[in-house]
Design an enzyme around this catalytic site. Sequence first.
Site, short mmCIF file in Angstrom:
data_model
loop_
_atom_site.label_atom_id
_atom_site.label_comp_id
_atom_site.label_asym_id
_atom_site.label_seq_id
_atom_site.Cartn_x
_atom_site.Cartn_y
_atom_site.Cartn_z
N SER A 27 152.58 52.46 85.88
CA SER A 27 151.26 52.05 85.35
C SER A 27 150.98 52.74 84.03
O SER A 27 149.88 52.65 83.50
CB SER A 27 150.16 52.39 86.36
N THR A 160 113.75 22.07 80.10
CA THR A 160 114.28 22.15 81.46
C THR A 160 115.19 20.92 81.58
O THR A 160 114.91 19.89 80.95
CB THR A 160 113.18 22.08 82.55
N HIS A 161 116.26 21.04 82.31
CA HIS A 161 117.26 19.96 82.41
C HIS A 161 117.81 19.57 81.03
O HIS A 161 118.25 18.45 80.84
CB HIS A 161 116.68 18.71 83.09
N SER A 282 138.55 24.31 60.02
CA SER A 282 139.56 23.49 60.70
C SER A 282 140.77 23.38 59.80
O SER A 282 140.65 23.29 58.57
CB SER A 282 138.98 22.11 60.97
N LYS A 288 134.81 21.17 58.08
CA LYS A 288 134.36 21.79 59.34
C LYS A 288 133.97 23.25 59.20
O LYS A 288 134.57 24.01 58.47
CB LYS A 288 135.45 21.68 60.41
N GLU A 295 131.88 30.30 70.86
CA GLU A 295 132.67 29.58 71.87
C GLU A 295 133.56 30.54 72.65
O GLU A 295 133.71 30.42 73.87
CB GLU A 295 133.56 28.53 71.19
N TYR A 322 144.41 55.65 100.60
CA TYR A 322 145.04 55.23 99.36
C TYR A 322 146.23 54.33 99.66
O TYR A 322 147.03 54.60 100.56
CB TYR A 322 145.52 56.44 98.52
N GLN A 327 146.49 50.87 92.43
CA GLN A 327 146.87 51.05 91.04
C GLN A 327 146.56 49.79 90.20
O GLN A 327 146.43 49.87 88.99
CB GLN A 327 148.37 51.37 90.97
N1 ARG Z 1 149.28 55.53 89.30
C1 ARG Z 1 148.62 55.69 90.56
C2 ARG Z 1 147.33 54.85 90.61
O1 ARG Z 1 146.80 54.57 89.61
C3 ARG Z 1 148.23 57.11 90.78
C4 ARG Z 1 148.22 57.49 92.23
C5 ARG Z 1 149.58 57.39 92.78
N2 ARG Z 1 149.62 57.95 94.06
C6 ARG Z 1 150.70 57.83 94.82
N3 ARG Z 1 150.66 58.40 95.96
N4 ARG Z 1 151.75 57.17 94.44
O2 ARG Z 1 146.87 54.49 91.66
#
Ligand code: ARG
Length: 462
Positions: A27, A160-161, A282, A288, A295, A322, A327
């Site tokens: 991550s 309205t509408h 455009s 344009k 948008e 957990y 993650q």
């Molecule tokens: N990168 C992990 C997360 O954001 C951190 C916690 C990871 N914990 C573990 N036991 N692998 O959730």
Amino acid sequence: MKPNQKLLWGGRFQNPPDSRAMDFSSSLGIDLRLIEEDIEGSVAHARMLAQAKFLNETELKQIEDGLATILAEWRKGEWRPDPARHEDIHSAIEVRLAELTGPVAGKLPTGRSRNDQVATDEKLWLRKACKKLREHNRLFQRALVKLAEDHVDTIMPGYTHLQRAQPVSLAYHLLAYVEMIERDKQRLSFVEKTISDCPLGSGALAGSTLSLDREFTARALGFEKPTTHALDSVANRDYFLDFLNACCVGMMHLGRLAEELVLWSTKEWNFVTLTDAWTTGSSLMPQKKNPDMAELIRGRVGRVYGYYMALATTLKGLPLSYNRDLQEDKEPVFAAHDAYEKSLAILAEMMSDVKINASRFVDEILCDFSEATDMADRLVMKGMPFREAHERVGQLVRLMEEQERTFSTATTDEIQKHIPEWNDEDQLWLRLPPLERKKTPGSPNPKNVREMIVDWKSKINA
Ligand code: ARG
């Protein structure tokens, strides 16, 4: 992954993970964004460890200096951790700290898991994010109120509408958004209130056998108190879901104004002109001028709704406590935050330099039957049951419409033919500025609207 590569948990493994597993699971590319918070949390944790005698003063100094170096290296662009080598920002920092300080780095994770660490980092980040977004919302309100101040008497059709309903003023219309934005700020404040407790010291899921001072770290990191339940602390992501909800509702409000700007800037409406800064051309049609920013804000609301669904679905049915699924929380949260922040800033600017075609607003209102409700009300004041008054005025509208005429051209005599109770005095009353006739609090009576503006100005600038 190479065998010599450093992971935080190598001991019980004979082989490193497949490089595709690392690629799939790291991550780091996303949680790098938590680097400042992660280091802040580590410094507090280290100081607590020193106070609890798990580190001596020299060791604390080495760790603090090492963390400061990592932060400096990061800020100067001298250190860029590699997602192929590290699972996340927490591991990357731990490995870098070991490179800088040697074995003492191994003492920093005492009594701490990445599970309580990441929850702490997230709350620290979210606190700042909510505060910043509230400020963006305040500046946006300020831009709207400033524009409203110049347009208390700029009468426009209220719809309205999407059909003309009753006259309002541009100021009044804009102040409706100021109200929405105030609620958006409250939603962000609510999120901030739910993250006033610190997860650090919850460990992986069930606290620690070491006597850690959780009050110390909570206070050091600006929290009111430590969280009360370790298992809940590492499993909880309610704060992110609440935040995403705040982003969704806030974006939805921006999208509604953006939609009105798109409509109002058409030749058909021609109420406003957006400046060149917030429009594009455009590639084919030379004439344009398109309201693309409006948008895109409207369009981005959908994406932010998607981010909410992404996290809500990740959390659904997840057993305690957990799980690595958690993650997945950061990507939608950061993306929603960025979309919301940018949209707020752009829309505030757009509203600051939009050109208002005030005469066009006034012309419009003369050509419709938006005084019809007031006429019926007038008959009620004279004792007629409202249903009957409604019917009679409705008939008059039909007749005038058949003749392709408007109320403004009708004489008392003509009206009297259909509504004998109508007299000259009523006719004069109907010619008064329509908004001044409004009596109820919260209505677009200019007196009301001026008071609203005064109130908002003191509130927004307080
Ligand atoms: N990168 C992990 C997360 O954001 C951190 C916690 C990871 N914990 C573990 N036991 N692998 O959730």
